[in-house]
Design an enzyme around this catalytic site. Sequence first.
Site, PDB file in Angstrom:
ATOM      1  N   ASN A 125       0.844  -1.207   0.000  1.00  0.00           N
ATOM      2  CA  ASN A 125       0.000   0.000   0.000  1.00  0.00           C
ATOM      3  C   ASN A 125       0.875   1.252   0.000  1.00  0.00           C
ATOM      4  O   ASN A 125       0.605   2.205  -0.720  1.00  0.00           O
ATOM      5  CB  ASN A 125      -0.937   0.014   1.216  1.00  0.00           C
TER       6      ASN A 125
ATOM      7  N   HIS B 288      -8.430  -1.537   5.977  1.00  0.00           N
ATOM      8  CA  HIS B 288      -8.669  -2.842   6.592  1.00  0.00           C
ATOM      9  C   HIS B 288      -9.183  -3.817   5.528  1.00  0.00           C
ATOM     10  O   HIS B 288     -10.052  -3.454   4.735  1.00  0.00           O
ATOM     11  CB  HIS B 288      -9.697  -2.697   7.726  1.00  0.00           C
TER      12      HIS B 288
HETATM   13  C1  GAR Z   1      -3.274  -5.001   3.942  1.00  0.00           C
HETATM   14  O1  GAR Z   1      -4.099  -6.004   3.435  1.00  0.00           O
HETATM   15  C2  GAR Z   1      -4.018  -4.172   4.975  1.00  0.00           C
HETATM   16  O2  GAR Z   1      -5.370  -4.000   4.681  1.00  0.00           O
HETATM   17  C3  GAR Z   1      -3.843  -5.032   6.190  1.00  0.00           C
HETATM   18  O3  GAR Z   1      -2.512  -5.481   6.132  1.00  0.00           O
HETATM   19  C4  GAR Z   1      -2.124  -5.585   4.754  1.00  0.00           C
HETATM   20  C5  GAR Z   1      -0.848  -4.814   4.564  1.00  0.00           C
HETATM   21  O4  GAR Z   1      -0.345  -4.987   3.276  1.00  0.00           O
HETATM   22  N1  GAR Z   1      -4.088  -4.296   7.391  1.00  0.00           N
HETATM   23  C6  GAR Z   1      -4.633  -4.840   8.464  1.00  0.00           C
HETATM   24  O5  GAR Z   1      -4.937  -6.009   8.537  1.00  0.00           O
HETATM   25  C7  GAR Z   1      -4.818  -3.887   9.618  1.00  0.00           C
HETATM   26  N2  GAR Z   1      -5.725  -4.426  10.552  1.00  0.00           N
HETATM   27  P1  GAR Z   1       0.857  -4.114   2.742  1.00  0.00           P
HETATM   28  O6  GAR Z   1       1.926  -4.085   3.856  1.00  0.00           O
HETATM   29  O7  GAR Z   1       1.341  -4.853   1.536  1.00  0.00           O
HETATM   30  O8  GAR Z   1       0.359  -2.746   2.436  1.00  0.00           O
END
Ligand code: GAR
Length: 193
Positions: free
Chosen positions: A22, A113
Amino acid sequence: MVKLIGKKIIYLAIFISGNGSNLKSLIKKFKNNSKIKISLVLSNNPKAKGLFYAKKNKINYKTINYVNKKKAENIILNLLEKNKIEVVCLAGFMKILSKYFIKKFNKPILNIHPSLLPKYKGLNTHSRVIANKEKFSGCTVHLVTPVLDSGKIIAQKRIKIRKNDNVLKLSKRILKQEHIIYYKAIRKFVSIL
Ligand code: GAR
């Protein structure tokens, strides 16, 4: 909440704990935005892959030692103030911000989320969604409040669960949507501050 009307540049801080896909997507999309700048990346995890993207893009980044949460949060609050941060965006940040932190910062904190909130708050969303044989899942951008994954919803994208979906397949498809909605949601949110 502090009103931001009239300010020229809005500085964002992104908090991460892991892969940082992200973060990578947001850095790319905000690169040529003259009004919104990602100027600080913080991680509780020194090994977070996402830190590499901050470094590569010459964005100020720091790892915060979370052994003592109160101390960690005070360090973060100082950094946010020093860097004139107006909005914090959590992007896979796996620490829960305390009521004290949220109150003291007193500016918007957004989170993404991987579920259709208010359903499936907390961890392991995809496996719970699949186990419950849900027809849909998705992702949600919301404001952070002291109650976990419960603040006002800013944006949401729904996707259909496929028959052969597993956690990996589903998480990949949802992550793609996260990259789209987080950018749009931040832009829209900042424009009305
Ligand atoms: C994402 O899917 C985000 O929505 C989730 O962690 C992942 C991070 O991905 N967040 C949560 O679960 C927060 N409760 P990334 O590090 O590749 O962006």
